[in-house]
Design a protein around this motif. Structure first.
Motif, PDB file in Angstrom:
ATOM      1  N   LYS A 210       0.847  -1.213   0.000  1.00 18.97           N
ATOM      2  CA  LYS A 210       0.000   0.000   0.000  1.00 18.97           C
ATOM      3  C   LYS A 210       0.874   1.251   0.000  1.00 18.97           C
ATOM      4  N   SER A 211       2.041   1.178   0.639  1.00 19.25           N
ATOM      5  CA  SER A 211       2.936   2.348   0.633  1.00 19.25           C
ATOM      6  C   SER A 211       3.490   2.609  -0.775  1.00 19.25           C
ATOM      7  N   LEU A 212       3.446   1.596  -1.638  1.00 18.93           N
ATOM      8  CA  LEU A 212       3.947   1.755  -3.014  1.00 18.93           C
ATOM      9  C   LEU A 212       2.841   2.186  -3.983  1.00 18.93           C
ATOM     10  N   GLY A 213       1.576   2.026  -3.556  1.00 22.63           N
ATOM     11  CA  GLY A 213       0.487   2.461  -4.431  1.00 22.63           C
ATOM     12  C   GLY A 213      -0.646   1.468  -4.587  1.00 22.63           C
ATOM     13  N   ILE A 312      15.525   7.494 -13.846  1.00 20.32           N
ATOM     14  CA  ILE A 312      15.665   6.911 -12.506  1.00 20.32           C
ATOM     15  C   ILE A 312      16.061   7.941 -11.443  1.00 20.32           C
ATOM     16  N   THR A 313      17.043   8.809 -11.756  1.00 16.45           N
ATOM     17  CA  THR A 313      17.517   9.770 -10.746  1.00 16.45           C
ATOM     18  C   THR A 313      16.375  10.676 -10.275  1.00 16.45           C
ATOM     19  N   GLY A 314      15.648  11.231 -11.216  1.00 18.01           N
ATOM     20  CA  GLY A 314      14.556  12.159 -10.864  1.00 18.01           C
ATOM     21  C   GLY A 314      13.469  11.461 -10.066  1.00 18.01           C
ATOM     22  N   TRP A 315      13.105  10.248 -10.491  1.00 16.63           N
ATOM     23  CA  TRP A 315      12.083   9.499  -9.744  1.00 16.63           C
ATOM     24  C   TRP A 315      12.510   9.286  -8.298  1.00 16.63           C
ATOM     25  N   LEU A 321       9.742   6.829  -7.009  1.00 16.64           N
ATOM     26  CA  LEU A 321      10.125   5.410  -7.132  1.00 16.64           C
ATOM     27  C   LEU A 321      10.838   5.022  -5.842  1.00 16.64           C
ATOM     28  N   LYS A 322      10.302   3.967  -5.202  1.00 15.09           N
ATOM     29  CA  LYS A 322      10.933   3.524  -3.955  1.00 15.09           C
ATOM     30  C   LYS A 322      11.641   2.206  -4.204  1.00 15.09           C
TER      31      LYS A 322
END
Ligand code: NAP
Length: 361
Positions: A210-213, A312-315, A321-322
């Motif tokens: 749930k913490s991921l979406g 990837i860096t910006g996410w 992105l976790k």
């Protein structure tokens, strides 16, 4: 710091033997490559499977073989023509099954365009959980290369404007959401605006997912019929046109196929139709299915791989992105055989095992 001439490397001398740690030469970067001192490498199920037939005979071209797809470290040398990276950059990258380019060692070379800077809010160990699992999603969903043939679903990438709106408000079902791959499937579904996002997992992993979406988590110990019934309640009559099955398992795939509406898209983590039962490879009712080699290295995956590494860096910086939760193994590269045994016995849940090659004695 001067670059040493030798390093510690984990390798397989012959099929179906344990990996051993040996001294090997430190490679030098070729044109457009960088040399990375690796501070974290993550383990994947393939690292034990590839040591044995049939995978050893499919993928190992020569021995000794060095494993490792996931790496994070510091650039220590630039090859000729590298303009988009500098010494001292902290980077995450995906290794290749070539001795000088695999990640279960202290140094590896990698094409500069397939590296991403690790922002300060992310550790080397967290970064190392990302490459293979995220690439498996991206290659399965977004690869537009004609050479990918029927492998990819050819959806709009979430980093393009259309990809962030085309599927918004439509349901997504992620089977095996707690796998490393599944954790990124949930996050890409969230970035694409899918809603609801329903995942299967052991219920102790529900808070993580749930913490991921994920909006709903279905207990993966339920029968297929009970899972489909619970899914139908959540869907409330909406057609389910997108399913990602993040596990190479016939029952998980059948659940995904049967949940999918006619004409829908079924993403799999199978490299070929031959690795899954025929009734799933030919799902009928106009359902589309994807196959994947989860690496940006082969020519047909390269363009989408370069596009992915630009995101990837910006996410990570923005928290979009976790990485997977991390467990660090003791004893550097020498701890990897024990970690692989736990993966083989399905004793790892919702977590990525990570080794620190520089701590190898
Ligand atoms: N084709 C490619 O290029 C490629 C690349 C990478 C991975 N893969 C494949 O992708 C799959 C996932 O790899 P991974 O590294 O992400 O796996 P992983 O993280 O090692 O998977 C561990 C998780 O599997 C879950 N699981 C096990 N059996 C399950 C089931 N029957 N239903 C739902 N969940 C189940 C467990 O979830 P709970 O803890 O919640 O029970 C556990 O947390 C593997 O089959 C792997 O071979 C393919």
């Amino acid at each position: 710091m001067a670059i040493p001439t030798t390093q510690k490397t984990l390798l397989l001398r012959e099929e179906s033997t344990p990996y051993v740690v040996v001294e090997t030469p430190v490679p030098r970067p070729g044109p457009k490559e960088v040399l990375v001192q690796i501070f974290a490498c993550a383990l994947n199920p393939v690292d034990h499977a590839i040591a044995h037939p049939p995978l050893s005979r499919m993928f190992i071209k020569s021995y000794p073989f060095v494993p490792g797809n996931d790496g994070a470290g510091v650039i220590v040398e630039l090859g000729a023509g590298v303009t988009n990276a500098k010494k001292g950059d902290k980077v995450v990258f995906q290794g290749d099954w070539i001795a000088t380019e695999a990640t279960c060692q202290q140094y590896a070379v990698v094409p500069a365009e397939l590296t991403a800077i690790i922002p300060d809010n992310i550790t080397f160990e967290q970064a190392a959980t990302i490459p293979l699992a995220l690439a498996t999603n991206v290659m399965s969903l977004y690869n537009q290369s004609p050479a990918a043939e029927n492998a990819s679903l050819r959806l709009k990438p979430v980093w393009e404007a259309e990809g962030a709106t085309a599927y918004a408000g439509t349901p997504a079902f992620i089977v095996a959401g707690a796998t490393s791959v599944g954790q990124f499937s949930i996050q890409l579904a969230r970035l694409a605006g899918h809603n609801p996002i329903i995942a299967t997992a052991s219920l102790h992993n529900a808070p993580l997912l749930k913490s991921l979406g994920a909006t709903h988590v279905i207990d993966r110990s339920l029968s297929k019929e009970a899972s489909l019934a619970e899914l139908a309640v959540v869907l409330g009559g909406k057609p389910l046109e997108y399913v990602f099955v993040a596990l190479l398992d016939a029952e998980a795939l059948r659940l995904g196929r049967d949940a999918l509406a006619p004409g829908g898209a079924l993403a799999t983590v199978s490299p070929t139709p031959q690795r899954i039962p025929e009734d799933i490879a030919n799902p009928g009712e106009g359902k589309r299915i994807s196959y994947v080699f989860g690496s940006p290295r082969p020519p047909h995956n390269r363009d989408i791989g370069v596009a992915l590494y630009k995101q990837i860096t910006g996410w990570l910086e923005k928290g979009l992105l976790k990485p997977n939760p991390v467990e660090v193994l003791p004893n550097g590269l020498a701890g990897i055989n024990e970690g692989l045994a736990r993966l083989r016995e399905n004793k790892v849940s919702g977590t990525k095992l990570v080794a620190r090659p520089q701590e190898t004695l």
